[in-house]
Design an enzyme around this catalytic site. Structure first.
Site, PDB file in Angstrom:
ATOM      1  CG  HIS A 365       5.805  12.187   6.597  1.00  0.00           C
ATOM      2  ND1 HIS A 365       6.134  10.847   6.566  1.00  0.00           N
ATOM      3  CD2 HIS A 365       4.600  12.296   5.982  1.00  0.00           C
ATOM      4  CE1 HIS A 365       5.151  10.178   5.993  1.00  0.00           C
ATOM      5  NE2 HIS A 365       4.209  11.030   5.633  1.00  0.00           N
ATOM      6  CD  GLU A 606      -1.210   4.851   1.735  1.00  0.00           C
ATOM      7  OE1 GLU A 606      -0.357   5.724   1.533  1.00  0.00           O
ATOM      8  OE2 GLU A 606      -1.901   4.808   2.760  1.00  0.00           O
ATOM      9  CG  ASN A 629       3.996  10.644  -1.236  1.00  0.00           C
ATOM     10  OD1 ASN A 629       4.172  11.061  -2.364  1.00  0.00           O
ATOM     11  ND2 ASN A 629       3.498  11.389  -0.262  1.00  0.00           N
ATOM     12  CG  ASP A 630       3.290   5.126   1.786  1.00  0.00           C
ATOM     13  OD1 ASP A 630       4.469   4.942   2.105  1.00  0.00           O
ATOM     14  OD2 ASP A 630       2.489   5.757   2.488  1.00  0.00           O
ATOM     15  CB  CYS A 677      -3.785  12.850  -1.888  1.00  0.00           C
ATOM     16  SG  CYS A 677      -3.622  11.234  -1.139  1.00  0.00           S
TER      17      CYS A 677
HETATM   18  C1  PEP Z   1       1.113   8.810   0.099  1.00  0.00           C
HETATM   19  O1  PEP Z   1       1.576   7.785   0.577  1.00  0.00           O
HETATM   20  O2  PEP Z   1       1.205   9.118  -1.100  1.00  0.00           O
HETATM   21  C2  PEP Z   1       0.395   9.775   0.968  1.00  0.00           C
HETATM   22  C3  PEP Z   1      -0.236  10.802   0.457  1.00  0.00           C
HETATM   23  O3  PEP Z   1       0.454   9.583   2.303  1.00  0.00           O
HETATM   24  P1  PEP Z   1       1.720   9.889   3.255  1.00  0.00           P
HETATM   25  O4  PEP Z   1       2.716  10.661   2.440  1.00  0.00           O
HETATM   26  O5  PEP Z   1       1.199  10.642   4.415  1.00  0.00           O
HETATM   27  O6  PEP Z   1       2.187   8.515   3.597  1.00  0.00           O
HETATM   28 MG    MG Z   2       0.973   7.085   2.509  1.00  0.00          MG
END
Ligand code: PEP
Ligand code: MG
Length: 757
Positions: A365, A606, A629-630, A677
């Protein structure tokens, strides 16, 4: 044996330089294994030689002089095979090589193990004995363990240029033109000055720092000692009624240590040598800890913990004074073992030029935050000698993940040129800000911004974003000392919804857990990313969820541009429960006479389970947003924050691409829009593929927006679809990446995927 091992490891980690670490190792290992010789060789890549760096048992004069070619002797046999060699009669082995000056002739037993760091052989650790017999299995495992510990220290020394210096390289090789490699964290290049940040009151993490004003540091140290003395006296008095006198003896011991000439005197001596008070204290305390740890008597050995504890106390007082004094030059490159959001926020606006973290990866993050602010970032630079580079000139290349410490003039000049080109490219791209994100064949792909900090709402607005595709609500929760009230949340959400009105804003419900902790809601788990996280927490705490969705719906009154997004949905039941609670909050607000509207509700895709149940979920929601991302972390079983496996983390892995493709197909079947996203959306190469798959919109850091817009405006949907057909045939992520990058170079826009223009 375990105890001996622990002591050796500690000694290596605390040694002020590699030379001393090696000397300690050969001494301890020889003693622990009752061997006649212990030696360490370092591999000199430039001269293709293994060099004897430390020995106990061979002629000490041979250190630095015994050099074996990469195909000579038993040492190179161990190195080239990258496995141990255990012989009962070494002189009989055809690879045996004898240096008369070493005094080696009397040794028969030979055990050598390679010192390997990330698949690379850095050197060889050897024990020898006069006995004509092999070493036993316990000796083998012991030596392998020591070598693996030594590898980390050697990699650090290699990264700081220490090994090069030790190996007496030529000037050319010594000019630090070799980078330390990390992972790309945020695009751009930073040329600046290292400012090392570290967690408060962690003695081991304190870096060395040169000072000018010695008297001022002495005053800081003396006043810290005084404060700790008062603190201990007060503590002892407070506990007088509850603790027997003998247990309070510890406090007396602390006071004695504080007054002792050794602790204060040695620290003051280190300060007078030019180290700051915190660094001087660390050196003294670690030296004392080492002495106590080595004592055979378990009672005395355990006193090492008390000394460390005392050191921590003194440190926390030193830091109280230092905290106010932290200075950030105008070209600050923030460096730390692990940088967190608040360390980033401490740097005054306009002074932060780059971020380098020894831990974490692109999807940590803090990297997301750096990108949101448009700051180049390098993550997972594991071999960075963090403790020794405060104040050094550094270069961080956020595209390749390379970091240069004290770079040579030529490297520095090259990067200054690249940084200039970067700035030119950014301003050229800025002309696209008000142009539509429209493909050459007139298909509109809305580009949204990801945000979470109020301070990055404005950059998002000026980047030409058509709305907010992901507002991470956890950030306002993270910077407080307690859960924000409905009213506080209402004000934050209202501001975002108003600023962007009439453009849509997607607020995601609280997604804490994993690597996002709330200081006032601690969660202790072995596997936090597989644990209590996101919707799992908020469904278990409807009182938190209800307050949040009430605040969201109230904030949208009269604006009606709100979408609600649910994170970490794994089952249909979780979705049903969330919708039930949202409806309840809606009914309540209506009953209270407020003119709320039911917002559109979407789920994050995700978790792999959601991909396979996309049809069932699509029936029940208004939109999908793919959190790559996840999704990447869970599909590839690679922790998104773990630098050890970061090389495996790849959102262009064919499995991830197919999962996205499948999700898009489900969304199309059910006629709902689907966006991405995750960080992948802001990667120009990946964006090409996503558009070709039929993704309706992309949401990314504001700083990536114009880059991706350029991609969209220079391609037809047909061409992007053809690319997807080609790419889905490929069998690994690296091939896909290279192929896509080559498309950019061919179209004259290589600057989008590497440093420069
Ligand atoms: C993701 O997991 O891709 C996402 C956008 O959420 P975060 O990065 O906040 O887990
Ligand atoms: Mg996520």
């Amino acid at each position: 044996m375990l105890d001996v091992l622990r002591r050796i490891v500690e000694e290596v980690n605390n040694a002020p330089n590699l030379d001393q670490a090696l000397t300690a190792i050969v001494h301890r290992v020889k003693q622990a294994m009752s061997a006649d010789v212990c030696s360490v060789y370092l591999s000199d890549e430039n001269l293709k030689q293994h060099v004897l760096m430390a020995t106990e048992g061979l002629n000490p004069e041979s250190v630095g002089n015994i050099r074996l070619g990469f195909d000579e002797g038993l040492v190179s046999l161990v190195a080239s095979r990258a496995e141990l060699v255990n012989l009962g009669n070494a002189p009989e082995h055809p690879r045996y090589y004898y240096f008369p000056e070493s005094g080696e002739e009397k040794f028969n037993g030979f055990l050598g193990v390679p010192i390997i760091h990330h698949r690379k052989v850095l050197g060889v650790l050897i024990v020898q004995s006069m006995r004509t017999e092999k070493f036993d299995q316990d000796s083998e495992t012991f030596l392998i363990t020591i070598a693996s510990q030594l590898a980390g220290a050697m990699a650090h020394a290699a990264a700081s240029g220490e090994i090069d210096r030790i190996l007496k390289q030529t000037d050319h090789l010594n000019d630090n033109s070799k980078p330390i490699s990390g992972l790309p964290g945020g695009p751009g290049v930073a040329v600046g000055t290292a400012v090392v940040v570290y967690p408060l009151a962690d003695l081991k993490a304190i870096p060395e720092r040169k000072i000018q004003d010695i008297e001022a540091e002495i005053a800081i140290f003396n006043s810290a000692i005084e404060s700790v003395r008062e603190e201990i006296i007060a503590l002892s008095a407070r506990l007088a009624e509850r603790l027997p006198t003998e247990d309070r003896a510890l406090f007396d011991a602390y006071l004695l240590m504080l007054d002792s000439e050794s602790l204060a005197g040695e620290t003051l001596a280190h300060i007078r040598e030019g180290n700051w008070a915190a660094g001087a204290l660390r050196l003294t305390i670690m030296e004392h800890v080492k002495v106590f740890r080595e004592m055979e008597d378990p009672y005395l050995s355990e006193r090492a913990d008390d000394i460390y504890d005392l050191g921590q106390r003194v440190l926390s007082h030193i830091q109280r004074t230092n905290q106010k004094k932290m200075e950030y030059p105008s070209d600050t490159v923030l460096i730390g073992e692990e940088i967190n959001a608040s360390m980033l926020a401490e740097v005054p606006a306009g002074r932060l030029k780059g971020v380098v973290s020894a831990r974490g990866s692109r999807t940590s993050h803090v990297a997301i935050l750096a990108r949101a602010l448009g700051i180049p970032a390098v993550m997972g630079a594991k071999d960075l000698p963090v403790g020794r580079i405060d104040g050094c000139p550094v270069i961080a290349d956020g595209y390749s993940g390379n970091v240069f410490v004290s770079p040579s003039r030529s490297v520095r000049e090259e990067y200054i040129r690249l940084a200039k080109e970067e700035a030119e490219l950014s301003s050229e791209l800025m002309t696209l800000r008000d142009q539509p994100a429209m493909t050459k064949d007139q298909v509109h792909i809305p580009l949204f911004a990801n945000t979470g900090l109020l301070s990055d709402v404005t950059p998002s607005l000026h980047s030409g974003a058509e709305g907010i595709g992901l507002y991470r609500t956890e950030f306002p929760f993270m910077i407080r000392q307690r859960f924000p009230s409905e009213e506080e949340q209402y004000r934050i959400y209202r501001q975002v919804l108003e600023v962007f009105h009439p453009r849509p804003v997607t607020l995601r419900t609280l997604d804490v857990g994993g690597d996002k902790a709330l200081p006032y809601f601690p969660i202790e788990e072995d596997n936090p990313f597989l644990g209590w996280r996101g919707i799992r927490i908020t469904l278990d705490h409807p009182e938190i969820f209800l307050v949040q969705v009430r605040a969201m719906m109230r904030a949208a009154i009269g604006l009606n541009n709100l979408n609600i997004l649910l994170p970490m949905i794994t089952t249909v039941a979780e979705l049903a429960d969330s919708k039930f609670l949202i409806n309840r909050a809606y009914e309540e607000l209506l009953e209270e006479g407020l003119e709320v509207k039911l917002p559109k509700i979407g789920v994050m895709i995700e978790v792999p389970a959601a991909v396979y149940q996309a049809d069932s979920l699509a029936k029940r929601v208004d939109f999908f947003s793919i959190g790559t991302n996840d999704l990447t972390q869970y599909l590839l079983a690679v922790d998104r924050n773990n630098a050890n496996v970061a090389g495996l983390y790849d959102s262009l892995h064919p499995a991830v691409l197919r999962a996205i493709y499948q999700t898009v197909q489900s969304a199309k079947r059910h006629n709902i829009p689907v966006s991405v996203c995750g960080e992948m959306a802001g990667d120009p190469a990946a964006a090409l593929v996503l558009i070709g798959m039929g993704i309706d919109s992309l949401s990314m850091s504001a700083s990536s927006l114009t880059r991706v817009k350029w991609v969209i405006r220079n391609i037809t949907i047909k061409r992007a679809q053809d690319l997807v057909t080609e790419v889905l045939e490929m069998e690994d992520g690296q091939t896909i990446r290279q192929y896509l990058n080559s498309r950019f170079e061919m179209s004259g826009m290589g600057g989008l995927v590497r440093a420069g223009k």
